[in-house]
Design an enzyme around this catalytic site. Sequence first.
Site, PDB file in Angstrom:
ATOM      1  N   THR A 185      51.647 -14.483  17.211  1.00  0.00           N
ATOM      2  CA  THR A 185      52.328 -14.127  18.464  1.00  0.00           C
ATOM      3  C   THR A 185      51.496 -14.484  19.693  1.00  0.00           C
ATOM      4  OG1 THR A 185      53.481 -12.312  17.362  1.00  0.00           O
ATOM      5  CG2 THR A 185      53.369 -12.236  19.760  1.00  0.00           C
ATOM      6  N   HIS A 194      61.580 -17.514  32.830  1.00  0.00           N
ATOM      7  CA  HIS A 194      60.940 -16.403  32.122  1.00  0.00           C
ATOM      8  C   HIS A 194      60.431 -16.882  30.758  1.00  0.00           C
ATOM      9  CE1 HIS A 194      60.287 -12.461  30.326  1.00  0.00           C
ATOM     10  NE2 HIS A 194      60.500 -11.895  31.525  1.00  0.00           N
ATOM     11  N   ASN A 245      59.968 -15.295  27.998  1.00  0.00           N
ATOM     12  CA  ASN A 245      60.722 -14.745  26.870  1.00  0.00           C
ATOM     13  C   ASN A 245      62.214 -15.047  26.972  1.00  0.00           C
ATOM     14  OD1 ASN A 245      58.337 -12.725  27.564  1.00  0.00           O
ATOM     15  ND2 ASN A 245      58.671 -12.610  25.353  1.00  0.00           N
ATOM     16  N   ASP A 246      62.794 -14.763  28.120  1.00  0.00           N
ATOM     17  CA  ASP A 246      64.246 -14.857  28.248  1.00  0.00           C
ATOM     18  C   ASP A 246      64.757 -16.298  28.289  1.00  0.00           C
ATOM     19  OD1 ASP A 246      64.297 -12.116  28.333  1.00  0.00           O
ATOM     20  OD2 ASP A 246      64.391 -11.998  30.531  1.00  0.00           O
ATOM     21  N   ASN A 287      57.894 -15.264  14.266  1.00  0.00           N
ATOM     22  CA  ASN A 287      57.910 -15.226  12.804  1.00  0.00           C
ATOM     23  C   ASN A 287      58.510 -16.477  12.179  1.00  0.00           C
ATOM     24  OD1 ASN A 287      56.973 -12.719  13.386  1.00  0.00           O
ATOM     25  ND2 ASN A 287      58.729 -11.596  12.555  1.00  0.00           N
ATOM     26  N   THR A 329      30.068 -40.874 -21.897  1.00  0.00           N
ATOM     27  CA  THR A 329      30.739 -39.586 -22.001  1.00  0.00           C
ATOM     28  C   THR A 329      29.674 -38.534 -22.287  1.00  0.00           C
ATOM     29  OG1 THR A 329      31.165 -39.908 -24.365  1.00  0.00           O
ATOM     30  CG2 THR A 329      32.889 -40.612 -22.845  1.00  0.00           C
ATOM     31  N   HIS A 330      29.838 -37.349 -21.704  1.00  0.00           N
ATOM     32  CA  HIS A 330      28.798 -36.304 -21.790  1.00  0.00           C
ATOM     33  C   HIS A 330      27.464 -36.809 -21.227  1.00  0.00           C
ATOM     34  CE1 HIS A 330      31.371 -33.867 -24.504  1.00  0.00           C
ATOM     35  NE2 HIS A 330      31.731 -35.046 -24.974  1.00  0.00           N
ATOM     36  N   SER A 372      14.454 -40.952   4.330  1.00  0.00           N
ATOM     37  CA  SER A 372      13.432 -39.919   4.265  1.00  0.00           C
ATOM     38  C   SER A 372      12.556 -39.929   5.505  1.00  0.00           C
ATOM     39  CB  SER A 372      12.553 -40.117   3.017  1.00  0.00           C
ATOM     40  OG  SER A 372      11.466 -39.221   3.010  1.00  0.00           O
ATOM     41  N   SER A 373      12.114 -38.739   5.894  1.00  0.00           N
ATOM     42  CA  SER A 373      11.186 -38.635   7.015  1.00  0.00           C
ATOM     43  C   SER A 373       9.742 -38.816   6.570  1.00  0.00           C
ATOM     44  CB  SER A 373      11.339 -37.262   7.686  1.00  0.00           C
ATOM     45  OG  SER A 373      11.027 -36.233   6.755  1.00  0.00           O
ATOM     46  N   LYS A 413      12.748 -45.408   1.584  1.00  0.00           N
ATOM     47  CA  LYS A 413      13.701 -44.688   0.735  1.00  0.00           C
ATOM     48  C   LYS A 413      15.088 -44.733   1.360  1.00  0.00           C
ATOM     49  CE  LYS A 413      14.047 -40.406  -1.936  1.00  0.00           C
ATOM     50  NZ  LYS A 413      15.415 -39.992  -1.624  1.00  0.00           N
ATOM     51  N   ILE A 414      16.079 -45.062   0.560  1.00  0.00           N
ATOM     52  CA  ILE A 414      17.465 -45.101   1.010  1.00  0.00           C
ATOM     53  C   ILE A 414      18.272 -44.120   0.169  1.00  0.00           C
ATOM     54  CG2 ILE A 414      19.527 -46.514   1.276  1.00  0.00           C
ATOM     55  CD1 ILE A 414      17.308 -47.245   3.216  1.00  0.00           C
ATOM     56  N   GLU A 440      27.059 -38.237  -0.008  1.00  0.00           N
ATOM     57  CA  GLU A 440      26.666 -36.841   0.163  1.00  0.00           C
ATOM     58  C   GLU A 440      27.480 -36.168   1.268  1.00  0.00           C
ATOM     59  OE1 GLU A 440      22.066 -37.580  -1.328  1.00  0.00           O
ATOM     60  OE2 GLU A 440      22.489 -37.284   0.804  1.00  0.00           O
TER      61      GLU A 440
END
Length: 458
Positions: free
Chosen positions: A97, A126, A128-129, A138, A183-184, A314-315, A320-321, A327
Amino acid sequence: MRIEKDSMGPIEIPEEAWYGIHTSRSLDNFDAAGETLPLEIVHAIVRLKAACAAANERLGLLDKDRCQAIHRACEQILAGRHDDQFPIDIFQSGSGTSSHMNVNEVIANLAAVELGGKPGDRTTVHPNDHVNKGQSTNNVFPSAIRLACLQLHRGLQGALEPLVAAFEKKAEEFANVAKSGRTHLQDAVPVTLGQEFGAYARAMQKAGCRIAMAAENLREIGVGGNAVGTGINTKPSFRETIVRSLNDATGFSFTVAENGIEITQFMSDMGQVSAALRLLALDLLKITNDLRLMASGPNTGLGEIRLPAVEPGSSIMPGKINPSICEAANMACVQVVGCDAAIAMACGLGQLELNTHLPLIGANLVKAFNILIRTSRMLEKKCVLGIQADEQRCRNNFENSAGLATLLNPAVGYDRVAVLVKEGLASGKNLKTLVLEKKLMSEPELERLLSKAFEPNL
């Protein structure tokens, strides 16, 4: 400041504000989320207001001048000229509302000024009106969620199609790159890298179809049903007239709710869409985790593919990539799953004639759609299109895979192959070498057998 009054008394409102007293009270009451209702829903409410005004004029319930002024006010809002006038917190009155009246007030004040009045001048237009004539939060608010989601669905379709095409392109590019299946997380029968990417393309196609099928149910809307869906205080043709005006304006094929009371109480259609979005997110999680595994290394992991380098990883470790795009996509998809969990719970928390969690449902659906649109585009442009295969690594893994044993079963027999697998693990020799050394098959016979692993058997 200007003074406005309602049944609870007077209140001061900034003179430059286009909203009114109801909005001001809501701003004082609600700040739990610290985040405003998404503009996608606000603008969808505005579109409904324009359709309702047109319906009221057509039915002789609203004069032409006010109708045209309301339409021009809606056009201004939809053009983005007043986006700062909708500051209501997401966690508000459960039917929405507060935001609904926020929209009614802004439209009414813009229309009043258009007709020579002033902001807060309720005699001219108005909230509302006139603006809200024949309507209830609703039904307006959930109908707006449905409209917003259908508009966002178009955007998601537009983002998924290029992603599917990118996977299909890679499937064709990698069609002859043989590798070990797993698999697994253990060696399994061989596949091609192209077959794996083809599976990703098909998964995305199916995810898109599931969302499209779920979205179809959003075309049934309850606007005009008023407080509980019975259409009290409206003419019998009001709902049909609204829907006709809305379809003309949007190009969608909305229909009047078959049961106005049901569609006011139950948010299951929205829950179904959310569930379909969750399934897309889960598929993307699986795919991006696969890509991370296949790209792991580069020297001590699988290293079968190379993902595009988008930033230093990496810092502290030079050179490093990281799989940063995957991610980021992982986190985005987890957030979508969280949105769905909130929506699912909210869908079940309605009582009697109304669900009182509509702003939460709407805000999380909009968030999920937008996250998936941006994530799909990011994956396509920043990741999938730039993936390269390390064909030699794939070939080595294929030739050294214990999964080749399955291919030898028909020619050599299960028991003998089991012995060869154990011997290979002990000696470090691959199965191909052992088969040739023991003269169980000739090299041409073995190559023909291995090549059959990649032939479709449908």
